[in-house]
Design an enzyme around this catalytic site. Sequence first.
Site, mmCIF file in Angstrom:
data_model
loop_
_atom_site.group_PDB
_atom_site.id
_atom_site.type_symbol
_atom_site.label_atom_id
_atom_site.label_comp_id
_atom_site.label_asym_id
_atom_site.label_seq_id
_atom_site.Cartn_x
_atom_site.Cartn_y
_atom_site.Cartn_z
ATOM 1 N N LYS A 134 0.954 -1.056 0.056
ATOM 2 C CA LYS A 134 -0.076 0.037 -0.161
ATOM 3 C C LYS A 134 0.966 1.048 -0.132
ATOM 4 C CE LYS A 134 -3.814 -1.798 2.713
ATOM 5 N NZ LYS A 134 -5.124 -1.507 1.684
ATOM 6 N N ARG A 167 -10.488 -11.312 1.905
ATOM 7 C CA ARG A 167 -11.255 -12.282 1.301
ATOM 8 C C ARG A 167 -10.472 -13.912 1.229
ATOM 9 N NH1 ARG A 167 -11.547 -9.066 -4.532
ATOM 10 N NH2 ARG A 167 -11.083 -7.563 -2.878
#
Length: 512
Positions: free
Chosen positions: A293, A367
């Site tokens: 990130k 996920r």
Amino acid sequence: MDTKLLFSDAADFATPLLAVFAVDIASDNDAKPMPVLLSASDAISKAAAQFLTTGEFKAGLCETLLLHAPARLKAERLLIIGLGKVADLSPDQVRKGAGAAVRFAKPRSLRTLAIMLPDHRAVSDEALESLSAEQTTRAVTEGAWIADFDPDTYRSDRTDQSIRAVTLLSAETEKMTMADKERGFAEGNIYGKAQLFARTLVNEPGNVLVPLELARRAQAELEPLGIAVEVYSTEKLQELKMGSFWAVAKGSEQPPALIVMTYTPAKAPAEGAPVLGLVGKGITFDTGGISIKPADGMEKMKYDMAGAAAMIGAMRAIAELKPANKVISVVCSAENMPDGKAYKPGDVVTAMSGKTIEIINTDAEGRLVLADGLHYAITRGATHLIDAATLTGACVVALGMQNAGVFANDEDTYSRFSKGLQHTGEGFWRLPCTAEYRDQIKSSIADIMNTGGSRWGGAITAAMFLKEFVGDTPWIHLDIAGLAWMEENKPWIAKGPSGIAVRSIAEWVRNF
Ligand code: BES
Ligand code: ZN
Ligand code: ZN
């Protein structure tokens, strides 16, 4: 904080601060606001009368007016708190108003206060009549708990501003509504404390709250309340062949934690009764991994375990609410780090269910841990699933910070959730996860890939990915990325972790 519910005349109650609610009964066509106290006490009405007619107080939501040494009252101060237009009144406004009373007291070094429950006899209005005594009392109690939290735990110059005691005052003498209020009060304490606990977890920095520490805290909090807490780590992930969860976990020095919390009702449920499965994303820090990130704002990613905290908080509430059905909660906790051992884009991993996953972006890690968590919950007997996760930035783009996303594959299960929102007042907006989106996660090398082919509909493609792992089991998915952390102080809640979804998840469980 200590809370009490007393059935006695607020005018005769000695307290440093007595908070009383007011609403604006003016209709849209009226030129100016018409504030009215939600109190049937003559003494309180008289003490406030002259200030309600000057126009300086409009009874807007959480607007406050403070009177010192109010005439004929035992209270040292009278705080009038606006709840907005009477026509818009719901438990949510009442919850916020009660929070505003507590947050008014805190910085003024007032350690105890009293809040007068809205008196239904004060105004004859449909909106007011639709507020049940139980829901109103619950909302006031929850609001007080929610407001007491401040995130400044690690400041050396921290002054403890926590409230010692809040007394709810009710003039009611009617037996029926007294029992309703007692029940609402008891529930409000349960939900309030559970939400508070979730927020203390989310508030902790990533260096303190590593996965196994999250597990220890869950254990310390829940075991005394009768919840069985099992904690597993690396070995168990291997044994269960949780290749998807492990892919995320293996890039960190910190071992992962698979936390399984079980509530068993005292009276054995009938054969075939639902078993509710609560699955939480517990990424204690999300760097993005090899798909790292940007540095800007990365510190916020300590709250990437807010879904897990919501489940642990909900289990705390469930322990005390004692619903009739069995509840099993699975939290998948890991740190998402870039490292020589970290998983990489292009890797193919095999989930516990046997499905193969092509990794496109290691920042879509939530996920992956949930895939194994959802499948595992089913193998442990869950018949209905709910998951919560700070899953996608795309959900924040879609819904902003007013609503979290909710997805479901079953209408009946969804309606049990949406019904609860009327009581909890939490903002959830339904988004689709229908078959036509399935193509977006097709992979040419494996069964599916972990991101959508494009960035469009990113919250939906994440939900479609999860859907692959629940099979026919009725399932709800909550994407709380935009609501788990409040960017600003509000009159009723400090900025920082919000504790979103704790109450709505526990409410969903009770709706079975
Ligand atoms: N934890 C983030 C999602 C997130 C974003 C939470 C903003 C809170 C605030 C998640 O793991 C993530 O990084 N998702 C990616 C997915 C993408 C790579 C497909 C995202 O949303 O950008
Ligand atoms: Zn991520
Ligand atoms: Zn994440």
